[in-house]
Design a protein around this motif. Structure first.
Motif, PDB file in Angstrom:
ATOM      1  N   HIS A 173       7.614   3.519  -5.529  1.00 18.47           N
ATOM      2  CA  HIS A 173       7.295   2.470  -4.562  1.00 18.47           C
ATOM      3  C   HIS A 173       6.453   3.034  -3.407  1.00 18.47           C
ATOM      4  O   HIS A 173       5.415   2.468  -3.050  1.00 18.47           O
ATOM      5  CB  HIS A 173       8.578   1.845  -4.022  1.00 18.47           C
ATOM      6  N   ARG A 174       6.882   4.142  -2.846  1.00 21.00           N
ATOM      7  CA  ARG A 174       6.155   4.732  -1.721  1.00 21.00           C
ATOM      8  C   ARG A 174       4.754   5.163  -2.134  1.00 21.00           C
ATOM      9  O   ARG A 174       3.793   4.980  -1.372  1.00 21.00           O
ATOM     10  CB  ARG A 174       6.923   5.909  -1.139  1.00 21.00           C
ATOM     11  N   ALA A 175       4.635   5.729  -3.318  1.00 22.84           N
ATOM     12  CA  ALA A 175       3.309   6.150  -3.802  1.00 22.84           C
ATOM     13  C   ALA A 175       2.387   4.947  -3.940  1.00 22.84           C
ATOM     14  O   ALA A 175       1.230   4.989  -3.503  1.00 22.84           O
ATOM     15  CB  ALA A 175       3.443   6.892  -5.128  1.00 22.84           C
ATOM     16  N   LYS A 176       2.885   3.868  -4.521  1.00 26.48           N
ATOM     17  CA  LYS A 176       2.053   2.676  -4.705  1.00 26.48           C
ATOM     18  C   LYS A 176       1.653   2.056  -3.371  1.00 26.48           C
ATOM     19  O   LYS A 176       0.498   1.664  -3.190  1.00 26.48           O
ATOM     20  CB  LYS A 176       2.781   1.648  -5.591  1.00 26.48           C
ATOM     21  N   VAL A 177       2.591   1.996  -2.437  1.00 31.56           N
ATOM     22  CA  VAL A 177       2.283   1.415  -1.124  1.00 31.56           C
ATOM     23  C   VAL A 177       1.241   2.272  -0.401  1.00 31.56           C
ATOM     24  O   VAL A 177       0.275   1.753   0.160  1.00 31.56           O
ATOM     25  CB  VAL A 177       3.571   1.255  -0.286  1.00 31.56           C
ATOM     26  N   GLN A 178       1.418   3.580  -0.427  1.00 34.33           N
ATOM     27  CA  GLN A 178       0.470   4.466   0.258  1.00 34.33           C
ATOM     28  C   GLN A 178      -0.897   4.452  -0.418  1.00 34.33           C
ATOM     29  O   GLN A 178      -1.927   4.463   0.265  1.00 34.33           O
ATOM     30  CB  GLN A 178       1.035   5.880   0.329  1.00 34.33           C
ATOM     31  N   LEU A 179      -0.914   4.413  -1.736  1.00 32.47           N
ATOM     32  CA  LEU A 179      -2.197   4.339  -2.447  1.00 32.47           C
ATOM     33  C   LEU A 179      -2.905   3.023  -2.139  1.00 32.47           C
ATOM     34  O   LEU A 179      -4.116   2.998  -1.936  1.00 32.47           O
ATOM     35  CB  LEU A 179      -1.993   4.493  -3.954  1.00 32.47           C
ATOM     36  N   ARG A 180      -2.153   1.950  -2.106  1.00 30.21           N
ATOM     37  CA  ARG A 180      -2.754   0.649  -1.792  1.00 30.21           C
ATOM     38  C   ARG A 180      -3.392   0.676  -0.413  1.00 30.21           C
ATOM     39  O   ARG A 180      -4.538   0.257  -0.225  1.00 30.21           O
ATOM     40  CB  ARG A 180      -1.706  -0.467  -1.855  1.00 30.21           C
ATOM     41  N   ALA A 181      -2.672   1.210   0.556  1.00 29.35           N
ATOM     42  CA  ALA A 181      -3.205   1.270   1.917  1.00 29.35           C
ATOM     43  C   ALA A 181      -4.462   2.135   1.978  1.00 29.35           C
ATOM     44  O   ALA A 181      -5.452   1.763   2.619  1.00 29.35           O
ATOM     45  CB  ALA A 181      -2.141   1.807   2.871  1.00 29.35           C
ATOM     46  N   CYS A 182      -4.437   3.248   1.316  1.00 28.92           N
ATOM     47  CA  CYS A 182      -5.586   4.147   1.307  1.00 28.92           C
ATOM     48  C   CYS A 182      -6.774   3.507   0.591  1.00 28.92           C
ATOM     49  O   CYS A 182      -7.914   3.577   1.072  1.00 28.92           O
ATOM     50  CB  CYS A 182      -5.205   5.464   0.640  1.00 28.92           C
ATOM     51  N   LEU A 183      -6.525   2.853  -0.542  1.00 29.71           N
ATOM     52  CA  LEU A 183      -7.604   2.200  -1.285  1.00 29.71           C
ATOM     53  C   LEU A 183      -8.205   1.055  -0.476  1.00 29.71           C
ATOM     54  O   LEU A 183      -9.419   0.855  -0.483  1.00 29.71           O
ATOM     55  CB  LEU A 183      -7.103   1.693  -2.635  1.00 29.71           C
ATOM     56  N   GLU A 184      -7.367   0.312   0.205  1.00 31.34           N
ATOM     57  CA  GLU A 184      -7.892  -0.777   1.033  1.00 31.34           C
ATOM     58  C   GLU A 184      -8.752  -0.227   2.169  1.00 31.34           C
ATOM     59  O   GLU A 184      -9.803  -0.777   2.476  1.00 31.34           O
ATOM     60  CB  GLU A 184      -6.755  -1.637   1.582  1.00 31.34           C
ATOM     61  N   ALA A 185      -8.326   0.855   2.765  1.00 37.30           N
ATOM     62  CA  ALA A 185      -9.070   1.425   3.886  1.00 37.30           C
ATOM     63  C   ALA A 185     -10.372   2.086   3.429  1.00 37.30           C
ATOM     64  O   ALA A 185     -11.364   2.045   4.149  1.00 37.30           O
ATOM     65  CB  ALA A 185      -8.206   2.459   4.617  1.00 37.30           C
ATOM     66  N   ASN A 186     -10.379   2.662   2.241  1.00 34.23           N
ATOM     67  CA  ASN A 186     -11.532   3.460   1.814  1.00 34.23           C
ATOM     68  C   ASN A 186     -12.372   2.834   0.715  1.00 34.23           C
ATOM     69  O   ASN A 186     -13.419   3.385   0.358  1.00 34.23           O
ATOM     70  CB  ASN A 186     -11.045   4.837   1.333  1.00 34.23           C
ATOM     71  N   TRP A 187     -11.935   1.721   0.144  1.00 32.08           N
ATOM     72  CA  TRP A 187     -12.677   1.153  -0.968  1.00 32.08           C
ATOM     73  C   TRP A 187     -12.832  -0.349  -0.845  1.00 32.08           C
ATOM     74  O   TRP A 187     -13.919  -0.873  -0.700  1.00 32.08           O
ATOM     75  CB  TRP A 187     -12.006   1.517  -2.284  1.00 32.08           C
ATOM     76  N   PHE A 188     -11.726  -1.066  -0.900  1.00 34.86           N
ATOM     77  CA  PHE A 188     -11.787  -2.502  -1.025  1.00 34.86           C
ATOM     78  C   PHE A 188     -12.159  -3.226   0.259  1.00 34.86           C
ATOM     79  O   PHE A 188     -12.859  -4.231   0.215  1.00 34.86           O
ATOM     80  CB  PHE A 188     -10.448  -3.050  -1.539  1.00 34.86           C
ATOM     81  N   MET A 189     -11.717  -2.747   1.375  1.00 34.95           N
ATOM     82  CA  MET A 189     -11.937  -3.468   2.624  1.00 34.95           C
ATOM     83  C   MET A 189     -12.940  -2.765   3.537  1.00 34.95           C
ATOM     84  O   MET A 189     -13.031  -3.055   4.701  1.00 34.95           O
ATOM     85  CB  MET A 189     -10.597  -3.612   3.389  1.00 34.95           C
ATOM     86  N   ARG A 190     -13.700  -1.846   2.979  1.00 31.35           N
ATOM     87  CA  ARG A 190     -14.652  -1.105   3.822  1.00 31.35           C
ATOM     88  C   ARG A 190     -15.874  -1.899   4.140  1.00 31.35           C
ATOM     89  O   ARG A 190     -16.257  -2.862   3.622  1.00 31.35           O
ATOM     90  CB  ARG A 190     -15.023   0.226   3.196  1.00 31.35           C
TER      91      ARG A 190
END
Length: 190
Positions: A173-190
């Motif tokens: 769970h923690r890995a998925k939440v942290q990956l989601r946050a990182c992906l949003e910050a660096n890929w999807f929502m940039r």
């Protein structure tokens, strides 16, 4: 088989398969130095057991089987060194969830609007995913890789890493939440 022929075979294997093995390993262990060491250990194990290679499976299959076992050994070592990490991260949880374990208003998952058919974006995405994965704690990255890259079952992951089922689910769970946050910050929502 003569020693000279064994040396020729081993040199050919290194030339033919080292890049493939390294690419496979680095995606799973999240560390370029560790991946190189694991690939080197794979070739050493193959060399030590060259007399036992019967040719029933292809050399590539045989080497990848050895590599996968070496990666599992790496996961075990990582997990024993990282056992103290299992209880941490309470502060990280507060970033995403409120006191009742519901998504915090500013952390609710967003629609990513991805076109999965675009191969260029896919290649770029995996590069960003690898960078985000490198920010996870070792034990989280191991659990994530074993589950989602290697397709192992949760029971097997718990056994390999010597963790409880509860710890496994917290780590995933923690890995998925942290990956989601990182992906949003660096890929999807940039």
């Amino acid at each position: 088989m003569s020693l000279e022929q064994q040396q020729k075979d081993a040199a050919k294997w290194v030339n033919d398969y080292s890049d493939m093995l390294y690419g496979f390993a680095v995606q799973r262990v999240n560390d370029t130095h560790a991946a190189r060491d694991i690939v080197q250990d794979t070739f050493l194990a193959a060399w030590r057991n060259i007399e036992n290679y019967t040719g029933e499976a292809s050399v590539k299959t045989w080497l990848f089987t050895i590599l996968k076992n070496k990666i599992i050994d790496h996961y075990r070592k990582t997990s024993s060194r990282s056992a103290h990490e299992l209880s941490g991260d309470a502060g990280q949880q507060e970033l995403f969830f409120d006191s009742e374990d519901h998504w915090a208003a500013n952390a609710y998952p967003k629609d990513w609007g991805i076109n999965y058919d675009n191969r260029i974006e896919t290649k770029e995405f995996y590069s960003i995913l690898q960078k985000c994965k490198s920010k996870l704690k070792d034990i989280q990255a191991s659990v994530f890789s074993m589950k989602y890259l290697d397709g192992l079952e949760s029971e097997e992951i718990c056994k390999v890493l010597n963790i409880t089922s509860s710890n496994y689910w917290v780590l995933v769970h923690r890995a998925k939440v942290q990956l989601r946050a990182c992906l949003e910050a660096n890929w999807f929502m940039r």
